[in-house]
Scaffold this motif. Structure first.
Motif, mmCIF file in Angstrom:
data_model
loop_
_atom_site.group_PDB
_atom_site.id
_atom_site.type_symbol
_atom_site.label_atom_id
_atom_site.label_comp_id
_atom_site.label_asym_id
_atom_site.label_seq_id
_atom_site.Cartn_x
_atom_site.Cartn_y
_atom_site.Cartn_z
ATOM 1 N N ARG A 186 0.807 -1.220 0.000
ATOM 2 C CA ARG A 186 0.000 0.000 0.000
ATOM 3 C C ARG A 186 0.841 1.271 0.000
ATOM 4 N NH1 ARG A 186 -4.894 -2.055 4.022
ATOM 5 N NH2 ARG A 186 -5.891 -3.330 2.409
ATOM 6 N N THR A 187 2.133 1.158 0.291
ATOM 7 C CA THR A 187 3.016 2.334 0.259
ATOM 8 C C THR A 187 3.606 2.592 -1.130
ATOM 9 O OG1 THR A 187 5.083 1.144 0.767
ATOM 10 C CG2 THR A 187 3.734 1.892 2.648
ATOM 11 N N LEU A 188 3.433 1.672 -2.046
ATOM 12 C CA LEU A 188 4.066 1.792 -3.357
ATOM 13 C C LEU A 188 3.265 2.678 -4.308
ATOM 14 C CD1 LEU A 188 5.177 -1.919 -3.863
ATOM 15 C CD2 LEU A 188 6.519 -0.002 -2.965
ATOM 16 N N LYS A 189 3.967 3.441 -5.129
ATOM 17 C CA LYS A 189 3.308 4.324 -6.105
ATOM 18 C C LYS A 189 2.462 3.538 -7.099
ATOM 19 C CE LYS A 189 6.806 7.942 -5.990
ATOM 20 N NZ LYS A 189 7.862 8.627 -6.718
ATOM 21 N N SER A 190 2.866 2.333 -7.396
ATOM 22 C CA SER A 190 2.140 1.523 -8.373
ATOM 23 C C SER A 190 0.984 0.739 -7.738
ATOM 24 C CB SER A 190 3.095 0.570 -9.094
ATOM 25 O OG SER A 190 3.832 -0.197 -8.174
ATOM 26 N N TYR A 191 0.705 0.999 -6.466
ATOM 27 C CA TYR A 191 -0.397 0.306 -5.796
ATOM 28 C C TYR A 191 -1.741 0.501 -6.512
ATOM 29 C CZ TYR A 191 -3.702 -1.328 -2.358
ATOM 30 O OH TYR A 191 -4.726 -1.996 -1.747
ATOM 31 N N PRO A 192 -2.075 1.722 -6.975
ATOM 32 C CA PRO A 192 -3.366 1.862 -7.669
ATOM 33 C C PRO A 192 -3.492 0.960 -8.901
ATOM 34 C CG PRO A 192 -2.530 4.016 -7.048
ATOM 35 C CD PRO A 192 -1.419 3.022 -6.783
ATOM 36 N N THR A 193 -2.396 0.679 -9.545
ATOM 37 C CA THR A 193 -2.415 -0.160 -10.747
ATOM 38 C C THR A 193 -2.404 -1.643 -10.400
ATOM 39 O OG1 THR A 193 -1.213 1.544 -11.946
ATOM 40 C CG2 THR A 193 -1.202 -0.664 -12.908
ATOM 41 N N PHE A 194 -1.549 -2.048 -9.472
ATOM 42 C CA PHE A 194 -1.331 -3.468 -9.208
ATOM 43 C C PHE A 194 -1.806 -3.943 -7.832
ATOM 44 C CE2 PHE A 194 2.115 -2.171 -12.161
ATOM 45 C CZ PHE A 194 1.748 -2.957 -13.252
ATOM 46 N N GLY A 195 -2.286 -3.024 -7.001
ATOM 47 C CA GLY A 195 -2.609 -3.351 -5.615
ATOM 48 C C GLY A 195 -3.616 -4.465 -5.421
ATOM 49 N N LYS A 196 -4.691 -4.454 -6.173
ATOM 50 C CA LYS A 196 -5.713 -5.494 -6.011
ATOM 51 C C LYS A 196 -5.119 -6.872 -6.280
ATOM 52 C CE LYS A 196 -10.378 -6.770 -7.521
ATOM 53 N NZ LYS A 196 -10.920 -7.109 -6.247
ATOM 54 N N GLY A 197 -4.311 -6.974 -7.315
ATOM 55 C CA GLY A 197 -3.662 -8.250 -7.623
ATOM 56 C C GLY A 197 -2.698 -8.679 -6.538
ATOM 57 N N TRP A 198 -1.917 -7.715 -6.026
ATOM 58 C CA TRP A 198 -0.981 -8.039 -4.946
ATOM 59 C C TRP A 198 -1.721 -8.536 -3.711
ATOM 60 C CZ3 TRP A 198 1.816 -2.764 -5.627
ATOM 61 C CH2 TRP A 198 2.740 -2.850 -6.676
ATOM 62 N N GLU A 199 -2.794 -7.841 -3.349
ATOM 63 C CA GLU A 199 -3.542 -8.245 -2.154
ATOM 64 C C GLU A 199 -4.189 -9.617 -2.343
ATOM 65 O OE1 GLU A 199 -5.873 -5.495 0.049
ATOM 66 O OE2 GLU A 199 -4.495 -3.822 -0.341
ATOM 67 N N ASN A 200 -4.707 -9.872 -3.537
ATOM 68 C CA ASN A 200 -5.279 -11.193 -3.807
ATOM 69 C C ASN A 200 -4.212 -12.276 -3.680
ATOM 70 O OD1 ASN A 200 -7.838 -10.147 -4.270
ATOM 71 N ND2 ASN A 200 -7.580 -10.081 -6.486
ATOM 72 N N ARG A 201 -3.019 -11.978 -4.173
ATOM 73 C CA ARG A 201 -1.928 -12.951 -4.090
ATOM 74 C C ARG A 201 -1.507 -13.175 -2.640
ATOM 75 N NH1 ARG A 201 3.410 -13.309 -7.874
ATOM 76 N NH2 ARG A 201 4.597 -14.784 -6.610
ATOM 77 N N VAL A 202 -1.405 -12.108 -1.872
ATOM 78 C CA VAL A 202 -1.044 -12.259 -0.448
ATOM 79 C C VAL A 202 -2.034 -13.201 0.237
ATOM 80 C CG1 VAL A 202 -0.909 -11.066 1.785
ATOM 81 C CG2 VAL A 202 0.181 -10.064 -0.235
#
Length: 179
Positions: free
Chosen positions: A150-166
């Protein structure tokens, strides 16, 4: 019977996509200005460093799980001492170190344990890992991963995918603990 590394990398590779050259992904930015790519989670710059010479997109497209497994073992699994980690946590560490780097993965694990986050899995960190409840540690580490993303600049683009993967990796890691 599969060894710990084979079991973990097979799970990681199920989450890593195939070939992509998405310019929004910082992993696809090459220092010399060429447009980079990623395949099976391996960025072109990382692969070039590993093989010691520039590669083309066709070279990247030709990567297979069997070709990249030694890369992942040497640069991620071994550097994070995953062989010495409990089942489940080894997989969690491999997955996050591939995505965020080994130093960051170790520091985040140490923060999850309440240790000094020096980026080195030494005797003190290992002692804390052994004392920790694996289920609780996997949950805490997973929460810390989401906070990091959530601290990363690219979170708006890739955040949902990252959270799903976590979440998916957390569940799989817990299955390895429960066994």
């Amino acid at each position: 019977m599969e060894n710990k590394f084979d079991l973990a990398i097979d799970k990681v590779l199920k989450h890593e996509g195939g070939f992509t050259a998405d310019e929004r992904d910082n992993g696809n930015l090459l220092p010399d200005g060429r447009k980079g790519s990623t395949n099976l989670g391996v960025t072109q710059v990382a692969w070039e460093n590993y093989v010691g010479h520039p590669v083309t997109w066709n070279d990247m497209k030709a990567l297979t799980p069997e070709i990249v497994k030694p890369f992942y073992k040497k640069l991620y699994w071994d550097r994070c001492y995953c062989d010495k980690l409990p089942s489940g946590l080894d997989y969690l560490m491999l997955d996050f170190s591939i995505n965020a780097g080994t130093g960051r993965a170790v520091k985040l694990l140490q923060e999850s344990l309440g240790c000094v986050a020096d980026g080195v899995i030494g005797p003190n960190t290992m002692a804390e890992i052994q004392k920790a409840d694996a289920t609780s540690l996997i949950a805490k580490f997973s929460e810390e991963k989401i906070k990091f993303y959530r601290t990363l600049k690219s979170y708006p683009t890739f955040g949902k995918g990252w959270e799903n993967r976590v979440e998916a990796v957390r569940k799989e890691a817990l299955e390895l603990v429960i066994g």
